[in-house]
Scaffold this active site. Structure first.
Site, PDB file in Angstrom:
ATOM      1  N   ARG A   1       1.002  -1.152   0.047  1.00 59.55           N
ATOM      2  CA  ARG A   1       0.113  -0.060  -0.544  1.00 59.55           C
ATOM      3  C   ARG A   1       1.145   1.551  -0.082  1.00 59.55           C
ATOM      4  NH1 ARG A   1      -2.805  -4.052   2.820  1.00 59.55           N
ATOM      5  NH2 ARG A   1      -4.282  -4.695   2.179  1.00 59.55           N
TER       6      ARG A   1
ATOM      7  N   GLU B   1       4.549  -9.985  14.806  1.00 59.50           N
ATOM      8  CA  GLU B   1       4.171 -11.015  16.103  1.00 59.50           C
ATOM      9  C   GLU B   1       4.027 -12.253  15.515  1.00 59.50           C
ATOM     10  OE1 GLU B   1       0.594  -9.737  13.474  1.00 59.50           O
ATOM     11  OE2 GLU B   1       2.637  -8.314  13.849  1.00 59.50           O
TER      12      GLU B   1
END
Length: 221
Positions: free
Chosen positions: A104, A141
């Protein structure tokens, strides 16, 4: 964009890990010297930008509140406002290159680069760029990822702006900063459309300021 970003659910600090001699982000609860988001100054265009971003619950998995910018892209006036705000900030700052993070960052980065007279450098996932590349691996994560750019894309000392759509833990932006600095570039700032609400005020990431237009919103029932 980096997959560490587009979710409200993930606010924990990144785990430190060293790859290519560089550590990934270790972002804690906001402090003046180590948090990740800089709030943009008040602007009447910001409410329209915030309203145009759709929040999709439980995507791509349960508990994730996904900030979908595709709805903003369907509104040309709002899309233009977002780009214009960035351009107004960076025009006149002698930026040599805008580096956009896949994917993006490729939407906003080229538009900003063209408007300020800078070149655009795509920071891509592995095996997407032909030719010789420089790589930076970083911790997410849920695992690791990697950004790559072409060798010679930026000259030593070149002033660079790094662009992505959303910053959460900051791991991807830190990797981008490390990548550019290993190439000898001077990272002026990082710019993101969206930042998590817990990060307000003017903070820095790896010593570099991060400029954010709007806060990420929880799903409105």
């Amino acid at each position: 964009m980096g997959e560490e970003a587009n979710c409200i659910a993930v606010m924990e600090a990144c785990t430190k890990a060293k790859e290519n001699g560089h550590a990934a982000a270790d972002v804690k609860v906001p402090k003046a010297d180590d948090a990740v988001v800089a709030a943009a100054e008040a602007d009447p265009r910001l409410q329209g930008i915030s309203d145009a971003i759709r929040v999709v619950p439980h995507f791509p998995k349960q508990g994730i509140m996904f900030n979908d910018i595709t709805t903003l892209l369907l509104r040309p006036g709002v899309f233009r406002d977002a780009v214009d705000i960035f351009v107004e900030r960076y025009r006149g700052m002698a930026i040599h290159a805008v580096a956009g993070i896949e994917a993006r960052g490729f939407i906003f980065g080229p538009a900003i680069a063209l408007a300020i007279g800078a070149k655009f450098i795509p920071l891509r996932k592995p095996k997407k760029l032909p030719g010789e590349v420089i790589s930076e691996t970083y911790v997410l994560e849920y695992g690791t990822d990697c950004l790559e750019m072409h060798v010679g894309a930026i000259e030593p000392g070149g002033r660079v702006l790094i662009v992505d759509d959303l910053v959460a833990t900051g791991g991807t932006l830190c990797a981008a900063i490390n990548l550019m600095e290993r190439a000898g570039a001077d990272v002026v700032e990082c710019a993101c459309l969206i930042g998590l609400p817990k990060f307000k005020d003017l903070y820095k990431l790896n010593g570099k300021p991060v400029y954010v237009l709007v806060e990420s919103r929880e799903y409105e029932k």
